[in-house]
Design a protein around this motif. Structure first.
Motif, PDB file in Angstrom:
ATOM      1  N   MET A  16       2.029  12.708  -7.730  1.00 56.05           N
ATOM      2  CA  MET A  16       1.004  11.631  -7.629  1.00 56.05           C
ATOM      3  C   MET A  16       0.161  12.348  -6.371  1.00 56.05           C
ATOM      4  SD  MET A  16       2.540   7.800  -7.268  1.00 56.05           S
ATOM      5  CE  MET A  16       0.724   7.138  -7.418  1.00 56.05           C
ATOM      6  N   GLU A  20      -4.295   8.434  -5.865  1.00 59.18           N
ATOM      7  CA  GLU A  20      -3.615   7.676  -6.777  1.00 59.18           C
ATOM      8  C   GLU A  20      -2.676   6.614  -6.111  1.00 59.18           C
ATOM      9  OE1 GLU A  20      -3.094  10.683 -10.621  1.00 59.18           O
ATOM     10  OE2 GLU A  20      -1.706  10.666  -8.922  1.00 59.18           O
ATOM     11  N   LEU A  21      -2.036   7.107  -5.155  1.00 61.08           N
ATOM     12  CA  LEU A  21      -1.180   5.927  -4.468  1.00 61.08           C
ATOM     13  C   LEU A  21      -1.822   5.097  -3.564  1.00 61.08           C
ATOM     14  CD1 LEU A  21       1.611   5.116  -3.155  1.00 61.08           C
ATOM     15  CD2 LEU A  21       1.619   6.792  -1.433  1.00 61.08           C
ATOM     16  N   ALA A  24      -2.808   2.390  -6.168  1.00 60.19           N
ATOM     17  CA  ALA A  24      -1.913   1.757  -6.676  1.00 60.19           C
ATOM     18  C   ALA A  24      -1.384   0.617  -5.469  1.00 60.19           C
ATOM     19  CB  ALA A  24      -0.671   2.671  -6.987  1.00 60.19           C
ATOM     20  N   ILE A  25      -1.594   0.793  -4.435  1.00 60.18           N
ATOM     21  CA  ILE A  25      -1.189  -0.312  -3.248  1.00 60.18           C
ATOM     22  C   ILE A  25      -2.419  -0.818  -2.743  1.00 60.18           C
ATOM     23  CG2 ILE A  25       1.112   0.998  -2.881  1.00 60.18           C
ATOM     24  CD1 ILE A  25      -0.247   2.159  -0.233  1.00 60.18           C
ATOM     25  N   ALA A  50       5.052  -1.225   0.253  1.00 62.43           N
ATOM     26  CA  ALA A  50       4.196  -0.865  -1.133  1.00 62.43           C
ATOM     27  C   ALA A  50       4.557   0.593  -1.477  1.00 62.43           C
ATOM     28  CB  ALA A  50       3.020  -1.398  -1.065  1.00 62.43           C
ATOM     29  N   MET A  51       4.372   1.450  -0.525  1.00 62.51           N
ATOM     30  CA  MET A  51       4.423   2.944  -0.822  1.00 62.51           C
ATOM     31  C   MET A  51       5.834   3.354  -1.565  1.00 62.51           C
ATOM     32  SD  MET A  51       2.606   4.670   2.589  1.00 62.51           S
ATOM     33  CE  MET A  51       0.955   4.483   3.065  1.00 62.51           C
ATOM     34  N   CYS A  52       6.909   2.627  -0.682  1.00 61.58           N
ATOM     35  CA  CYS A  52       8.254   2.895  -1.314  1.00 61.58           C
ATOM     36  C   CYS A  52       8.422   2.494  -2.790  1.00 61.58           C
ATOM     37  CB  CYS A  52       9.118   2.412   0.052  1.00 61.58           C
ATOM     38  SG  CYS A  52       9.347   3.172   1.341  1.00 61.58           S
ATOM     39  N   GLU A  53       7.690   1.365  -2.799  1.00 60.73           N
ATOM     40  CA  GLU A  53       7.955   0.643  -4.281  1.00 60.73           C
ATOM     41  C   GLU A  53       7.328   1.634  -5.366  1.00 60.73           C
ATOM     42  OE1 GLU A  53       9.352  -1.960  -6.984  1.00 60.73           O
ATOM     43  OE2 GLU A  53       9.518  -2.336  -4.986  1.00 60.73           O
ATOM     44  N   VAL A  54       6.200   2.218  -4.977  1.00 62.26           N
ATOM     45  CA  VAL A  54       5.650   3.032  -6.086  1.00 62.26           C
ATOM     46  C   VAL A  54       6.241   4.713  -6.170  1.00 62.26           C
ATOM     47  CG1 VAL A  54       3.314   4.062  -6.546  1.00 62.26           C
ATOM     48  CG2 VAL A  54       3.495   1.833  -5.968  1.00 62.26           C
ATOM     49  N   LEU A  55       6.533   5.038  -4.850  1.00 57.64           N
ATOM     50  CA  LEU A  55       7.181   6.326  -4.805  1.00 57.64           C
ATOM     51  C   LEU A  55       8.678   6.412  -5.303  1.00 57.64           C
ATOM     52  CD1 LEU A  55       5.522   7.638  -1.795  1.00 57.64           C
ATOM     53  CD2 LEU A  55       4.833   8.296  -4.157  1.00 57.64           C
TER      54      LEU A  55
END
Length: 72
Positions: A16, A20-21, A24-25, A50-55
């Motif tokens: 990513m 993009e991140l 996404a958040i 939120a960062m951890c969830e997406v990544l």
């Protein structure tokens, strides 16, 4: 500052971009850039989560602690 932001390694692992991140958040690209460069003094736990969830990672994957030398 002994706290180092290691987000770039996780972004690369996830394939990513910071943009993009941020999208996404629902974070501004400016805020993402400031965090990535280590120029922020703090981050909300909700943003970190939120960062951890997406990544697909843990908070410790995004930041690191490098003690400053004691000069001796």
């Amino acid at each position: 500052m002994p706290i180092k932001v290691t987000l770039d390694a996780e972004l690369q692992r996830a394939g990513m971009t910071g943009k993009e991140l941020a999208q996404a958040i629902d974070l501004s690209e400016t805020q993402m850039s400031l965090f990535r460069s280590g120029k922020v003094k703090g981050i909300r736990f909700a943003t970190l989560a939120a960062m951890c969830e997406v990544l697909g990672c843990k908070p410790g994957d995004l930041i690191d602690f490098e003690p400053e030398g004691d000069g001796g």
